[in-house]
Write a protein that holds these residues in place. Structure first.
Motif, PDB file in Angstrom:
ATOM      1  N   THR A 125       0.812  -1.217   0.000  1.00 30.58           N
ATOM      2  CA  THR A 125       0.000   0.000   0.000  1.00 30.58           C
ATOM      3  C   THR A 125       0.847   1.269   0.000  1.00 30.58           C
ATOM      4  O   THR A 125       0.299   2.366   0.084  1.00 30.58           O
ATOM      5  CB  THR A 125      -0.945   0.014   1.225  1.00 30.58           C
ATOM      6  N   THR A 126       2.174   1.134  -0.065  1.00 34.00           N
ATOM      7  CA  THR A 126       3.052   2.307  -0.210  1.00 34.00           C
ATOM      8  C   THR A 126       4.170   1.971  -1.197  1.00 34.00           C
ATOM      9  O   THR A 126       4.522   0.796  -1.381  1.00 34.00           O
ATOM     10  CB  THR A 126       3.725   2.732   1.126  1.00 34.00           C
ATOM     11  N   ILE A 127       4.726   3.018  -1.796  1.00 35.42           N
ATOM     12  CA  ILE A 127       5.840   2.832  -2.731  1.00 35.42           C
ATOM     13  C   ILE A 127       7.079   2.342  -1.968  1.00 35.42           C
ATOM     14  O   ILE A 127       7.860   1.531  -2.471  1.00 35.42           O
ATOM     15  CB  ILE A 127       6.134   4.155  -3.482  1.00 35.42           C
ATOM     16  N   ARG A 128       7.226   2.817  -0.721  1.00 37.46           N
ATOM     17  CA  ARG A 128       8.371   2.378   0.086  1.00 37.46           C
ATOM     18  C   ARG A 128       8.339   0.849   0.272  1.00 37.46           C
ATOM     19  O   ARG A 128       9.345   0.162   0.060  1.00 37.46           O
ATOM     20  CB  ARG A 128       8.313   3.080   1.458  1.00 37.46           C
ATOM     21  N   HIS A 129       7.185   0.309   0.613  1.00 41.15           N
ATOM     22  CA  HIS A 129       7.087  -1.143   0.779  1.00 41.15           C
ATOM     23  C   HIS A 129       7.273  -1.859  -0.556  1.00 41.15           C
ATOM     24  O   HIS A 129       7.853  -2.943  -0.611  1.00 41.15           O
ATOM     25  CB  HIS A 129       5.742  -1.522   1.400  1.00 41.15           C
ATOM     26  N   ALA A 130       6.784  -1.235  -1.625  1.00 41.52           N
ATOM     27  CA  ALA A 130       6.940  -1.847  -2.953  1.00 41.52           C
ATOM     28  C   ALA A 130       8.432  -1.983  -3.293  1.00 41.52           C
ATOM     29  O   ALA A 130       8.881  -3.028  -3.775  1.00 41.52           O
ATOM     30  CB  ALA A 130       6.232  -1.008  -4.007  1.00 41.52           C
ATOM     31  N   LYS A 131       9.193  -0.940  -2.984  1.00 45.68           N
ATOM     32  CA  LYS A 131      10.628  -0.984  -3.298  1.00 45.68           C
ATOM     33  C   LYS A 131      11.345  -2.039  -2.444  1.00 45.68           C
ATOM     34  O   LYS A 131      12.255  -2.724  -2.935  1.00 45.68           O
ATOM     35  CB  LYS A 131      11.246   0.394  -3.080  1.00 45.68           C
ATOM     36  N   SER A 132      10.942  -2.179  -1.194  1.00 41.99           N
ATOM     37  CA  SER A 132      11.544  -3.230  -0.350  1.00 41.99           C
ATOM     38  C   SER A 132      11.238  -4.602  -0.938  1.00 41.99           C
ATOM     39  O   SER A 132      12.094  -5.489  -0.955  1.00 41.99           O
ATOM     40  CB  SER A 132      10.980  -3.192   1.077  1.00 41.99           C
ATOM     41  N   ASP A 144      -1.962  -1.394  -3.924  1.00 42.77           N
ATOM     42  CA  ASP A 144      -3.295  -1.437  -3.334  1.00 42.77           C
ATOM     43  C   ASP A 144      -3.687  -0.068  -2.781  1.00 42.77           C
ATOM     44  O   ASP A 144      -3.170   0.375  -1.754  1.00 42.77           O
ATOM     45  CB  ASP A 144      -3.227  -2.461  -2.196  1.00 42.77           C
ATOM     46  N   GLY A 145      -4.588   0.606  -3.460  1.00 44.79           N
ATOM     47  CA  GLY A 145      -5.018   1.940  -3.044  1.00 44.79           C
ATOM     48  C   GLY A 145      -5.972   1.900  -1.856  1.00 44.79           C
ATOM     49  O   GLY A 145      -6.514   0.842  -1.497  1.00 44.79           O
ATOM     50  N   PHE A 146      -6.192   3.060  -1.287  1.00 49.11           N
ATOM     51  CA  PHE A 146      -7.007   3.244  -0.092  1.00 49.11           C
ATOM     52  C   PHE A 146      -8.453   2.753  -0.283  1.00 49.11           C
ATOM     53  O   PHE A 146      -9.174   2.501   0.673  1.00 49.11           O
ATOM     54  CB  PHE A 146      -6.997   4.746   0.227  1.00 49.11           C
ATOM     55  N   GLU A 147      -8.866   2.614  -1.537  1.00 43.02           N
ATOM     56  CA  GLU A 147     -10.241   2.200  -1.843  1.00 43.02           C
ATOM     57  C   GLU A 147     -10.497   0.727  -1.481  1.00 43.02           C
ATOM     58  O   GLU A 147     -11.634   0.273  -1.426  1.00 43.02           O
ATOM     59  CB  GLU A 147     -10.514   2.362  -3.348  1.00 43.02           C
ATOM     60  N   CYS A 148      -9.410  -0.010  -1.273  1.00 41.09           N
ATOM     61  CA  CYS A 148      -9.500  -1.480  -1.230  1.00 41.09           C
ATOM     62  C   CYS A 148     -10.304  -2.007  -0.048  1.00 41.09           C
ATOM     63  O   CYS A 148     -10.462  -1.349   0.965  1.00 41.09           O
ATOM     64  CB  CYS A 148      -8.103  -2.067  -1.187  1.00 41.09           C
ATOM     65  N   ILE A 157      -3.400   6.470   1.061  1.00 44.45           N
ATOM     66  CA  ILE A 157      -3.095   7.034  -0.261  1.00 44.45           C
ATOM     67  C   ILE A 157      -4.022   6.393  -1.299  1.00 44.45           C
ATOM     68  O   ILE A 157      -4.025   5.176  -1.484  1.00 44.45           O
ATOM     69  CB  ILE A 157      -1.621   6.781  -0.646  1.00 44.45           C
ATOM     70  N   GLY A 158      -4.792   7.233  -1.970  1.00 39.35           N
ATOM     71  CA  GLY A 158      -5.744   6.746  -2.973  1.00 39.35           C
ATOM     72  C   GLY A 158      -5.032   6.183  -4.197  1.00 39.35           C
ATOM     73  O   GLY A 158      -3.884   6.537  -4.488  1.00 39.35           O
ATOM     74  N   GLY A 159      -5.743   5.328  -4.911  1.00 41.82           N
ATOM     75  CA  GLY A 159      -5.146   4.635  -6.044  1.00 41.82           C
ATOM     76  C   GLY A 159      -4.596   5.537  -7.145  1.00 41.82           C
ATOM     77  O   GLY A 159      -3.576   5.232  -7.759  1.00 41.82           O
ATOM     78  N   LEU A 160      -5.279   6.664  -7.376  1.00 41.40           N
ATOM     79  CA  LEU A 160      -4.869   7.522  -8.494  1.00 41.40           C
ATOM     80  C   LEU A 160      -3.425   8.019  -8.325  1.00 41.40           C
ATOM     81  O   LEU A 160      -2.601   7.908  -9.245  1.00 41.40           O
ATOM     82  CB  LEU A 160      -5.841   8.712  -8.565  1.00 41.40           C
ATOM     83  N   VAL A 161      -3.129   8.518  -7.146  1.00 38.44           N
ATOM     84  CA  VAL A 161      -1.755   9.011  -6.899  1.00 38.44           C
ATOM     85  C   VAL A 161      -0.790   7.847  -6.707  1.00 38.44           C
ATOM     86  O   VAL A 161       0.329   7.849  -7.237  1.00 38.44           O
ATOM     87  CB  VAL A 161      -1.745   9.959  -5.674  1.00 38.44           C
ATOM     88  N   LEU A 162      -1.244   6.830  -5.987  1.00 42.56           N
ATOM     89  CA  LEU A 162      -0.345   5.706  -5.696  1.00 42.56           C
ATOM     90  C   LEU A 162       0.134   5.028  -6.991  1.00 42.56           C
ATOM     91  O   LEU A 162       1.320   4.691  -7.138  1.00 42.56           O
ATOM     92  CB  LEU A 162      -1.079   4.707  -4.799  1.00 42.56           C
ATOM     93  N   LEU A 163      -0.776   4.864  -7.950  1.00 42.37           N
ATOM     94  CA  LEU A 163      -0.396   4.215  -9.209  1.00 42.37           C
ATOM     95  C   LEU A 163       0.490   5.121 -10.060  1.00 42.37           C
ATOM     96  O   LEU A 163       1.434   4.654 -10.705  1.00 42.37           O
ATOM     97  CB  LEU A 163      -1.644   3.786  -9.985  1.00 42.37           C
ATOM     98  N   ALA A 164       0.187   6.409 -10.048  1.00 40.66           N
ATOM     99  CA  ALA A 164       1.048   7.335 -10.798  1.00 40.66           C
ATOM    100  C   ALA A 164       2.457   7.352 -10.193  1.00 40.66           C
ATOM    101  O   ALA A 164       3.461   7.439 -10.904  1.00 40.66           O
ATOM    102  CB  ALA A 164       0.434   8.732 -10.801  1.00 40.66           C
ATOM    103  N   GLY A 178      -7.693  -2.223  -5.670  1.00 37.70           N
ATOM    104  CA  GLY A 178      -8.458  -1.309  -4.823  1.00 37.70           C
ATOM    105  C   GLY A 178      -9.364  -0.423  -5.651  1.00 37.70           C
ATOM    106  O   GLY A 178      -8.899   0.444  -6.384  1.00 37.70           O
ATOM    107  N   GLY A 179     -10.660  -0.648  -5.560  1.00 44.20           N
ATOM    108  CA  GLY A 179     -11.614   0.241  -6.221  1.00 44.20           C
ATOM    109  C   GLY A 179     -11.895  -0.096  -7.680  1.00 44.20           C
ATOM    110  O   GLY A 179     -12.562   0.685  -8.364  1.00 44.20           O
ATOM    111  N   ILE A 180     -11.403  -1.243  -8.147  1.00 41.71           N
ATOM    112  CA  ILE A 180     -11.620  -1.552  -9.567  1.00 41.71           C
ATOM    113  C   ILE A 180     -12.696  -2.634  -9.705  1.00 41.71           C
ATOM    114  O   ILE A 180     -12.582  -3.711  -9.138  1.00 41.71           O
ATOM    115  CB  ILE A 180     -10.300  -2.008 -10.221  1.00 41.71           C
ATOM    116  N   ALA A 181     -13.738  -2.293 -10.440  1.00 40.70           N
ATOM    117  CA  ALA A 181     -14.833  -3.250 -10.632  1.00 40.70           C
ATOM    118  C   ALA A 181     -15.479  -3.108 -11.997  1.00 40.70           C
ATOM    119  O   ALA A 181     -16.402  -3.834 -12.328  1.00 40.70           O
ATOM    120  CB  ALA A 181     -15.889  -3.062  -9.543  1.00 40.70           C
TER     121      ALA A 181
END
Ligand code: NAD
Length: 329
Positions: A125-132, A144-148, A157-164, A178-181
């Motif tokens: 749910t964060t870029i920091r964890h993704a990099k680890s 995984d955005g906040f919508e999940c 952090i919402g998906g729009l910014v997190l994915l960008a 998160g939030g995709i249907a």
């Protein structure tokens, strides 16, 4: 037109859609239906009472599909700590080659799967964890955005910014979660650089989903305002359906002096939540749901759902092309 991405190539699937791990929902019947429809079905390991039962679930799934499928192991605080290593070993020994990991401190698990030649999709749910996770050798990230539904972490952090941000920072393929249907969310995910999407709540509301029909109808009737966060004060935030029990939990958490887990344990236990899915009373216990409930208006088969999404993505992208062309005239 097929949607071809690094994910479809890596996993050898037709549609870049992963059915994410869902406690009490990710069972062989649904997993096989998703895989047979061209996505990646994923068995939720902890839904099985022990590693031996997981072996049987893997065998059952194989009897229902010849397509690839995966196993999810989620590491979070639990009332009865599961034998994570035992579940992992059982799945590897049964020949599973694709794993979805999620939760806290996944290093040991990821190293074990990678040392056995498996593909690992790690949810974070964060870029920091993704990099680890990339340093640990994961092949794909599920961002995984906040919508999940379930556990969105504590950073909101919402998906729009997190994915960008993922597009800026990550060199490995990533899924939008998160939030995709629907097709709009799917196409937007591709625009945000994702190699595919992870859907949970949407798959709860399919013909092959093992949950009670009343709960599926409850999802169809609900709006994007029908989920709440519990466990905020315990730093184990979970997005769940808004009902009598989740509102009661929040009330207890907000008492002066706060709440200890023991104060809410009986209300939130997974064993109680399981009965919601079995008996169909949406107010009986805690059950996970993402805000994507507001987008879900039907109960299709997995095959119908993935075909509709594929066609819809093509239409959305076609419409965008038309917009760009017109604006150039
Ligand atoms: P459970 O009955 O052990 O616990 C119910 C809920 O309380 C869970 O959300 C859990 O994280 C939380 N919890 C437990 N102990 C806690 C503590 N000391 N402090 C704060 N929160 C605490 O859970 P379960 O429904 O039997 O599920 C078993 C495990 O699977 C849990 O770790 C759960 O989080 C996890 N899970 C996985 C998925 C998935 O998609 N794979 C989905 C939901 C839950």
């Amino acid at each position: 037109m097929p949607i071809v991405t690094p994910l479809t190539k890596l996993l050898n699937i037709r549609v870049p859609v992963v059915q994410g791990g869902m406690q009490w929902v990710g069972v062989p019947k649904l997993v096989a239906a998703v895989s047979n429809a061209g996505g990646l079905g994923v068995i939720t390991a902890l839904t099985q009472p022990n590693p031996a039962a997981l072996r049987n679930a893997i065998k059952e799934t194989r009897s229902l599909t010849s397509k690839p499928f995966g196993v999810n192991i989620t590491l979070l605080p639990s009332i009865n700590p599961p034998d994570y290593a035992g579940y992992a070993r059982a799945a590897v020994e049964e020949g599973v080659k694709i794993f979805e990991t999620a939760g806290n401190s996944p290093g040991e698990l990821i190293r074990y799967f990678k040392s056995n030649g498996c593909i690992v999709i790690h949810k974070c749910t964060t870029i920091r964890h993704a990099k680890s996770a990339v340093k640990l050798g994961v092949d794909v990230l599920s961002i995984d955005g906040f919508e999940c539904a379930g556990h969105p972490g504590e950073e909101d952090i919402g998906g729009l910014v997190l994915l960008a941000r993922a597009a800026q920072e990550l060199k490995v393929p990533y899924l939008a979660s998160g939030g995709i249907a629907d097709a709009r969310g799917f196409a937007a995910s591709l625009a945000l650089g994702a190699a595919g999407v992870n859907m949970g709540t949407r798959f709860m509301c399919t013909v092959e989903s093992p949950i009670h029909e009343n709960i599926k109808q409850t999802i169809v009737k609900s709006s994007e305002q029908d989920t709440v966060h519990i466990f905020r004060t315990l730093h184990n935030t979970a997005r769940v359906f808004k009902n009598k029990v989740s509102l009661e939990v929040i009330k207890i958490e907000r008492r002066p002096g706060g709440a200890k887990f023991e104060d809410i344990r009986d209300l939130v236990s997974g064993q109680r939540g399981k009965l919601v899915y079995e008996n169909g009373d949406p107010d009986y216990g805690i059950w996970s749901a993402g805000i994507a409930v507001g987008l879900i208006n039907d109960i299709p088969t997995c095959e119908e759902l993935l075909r509709t999404l594929e066609k819809g993505v093509e239409d959305v992208i076609g419409n965008l092309n038309a917009v760009v062309v017109k604006s150039k005239l």
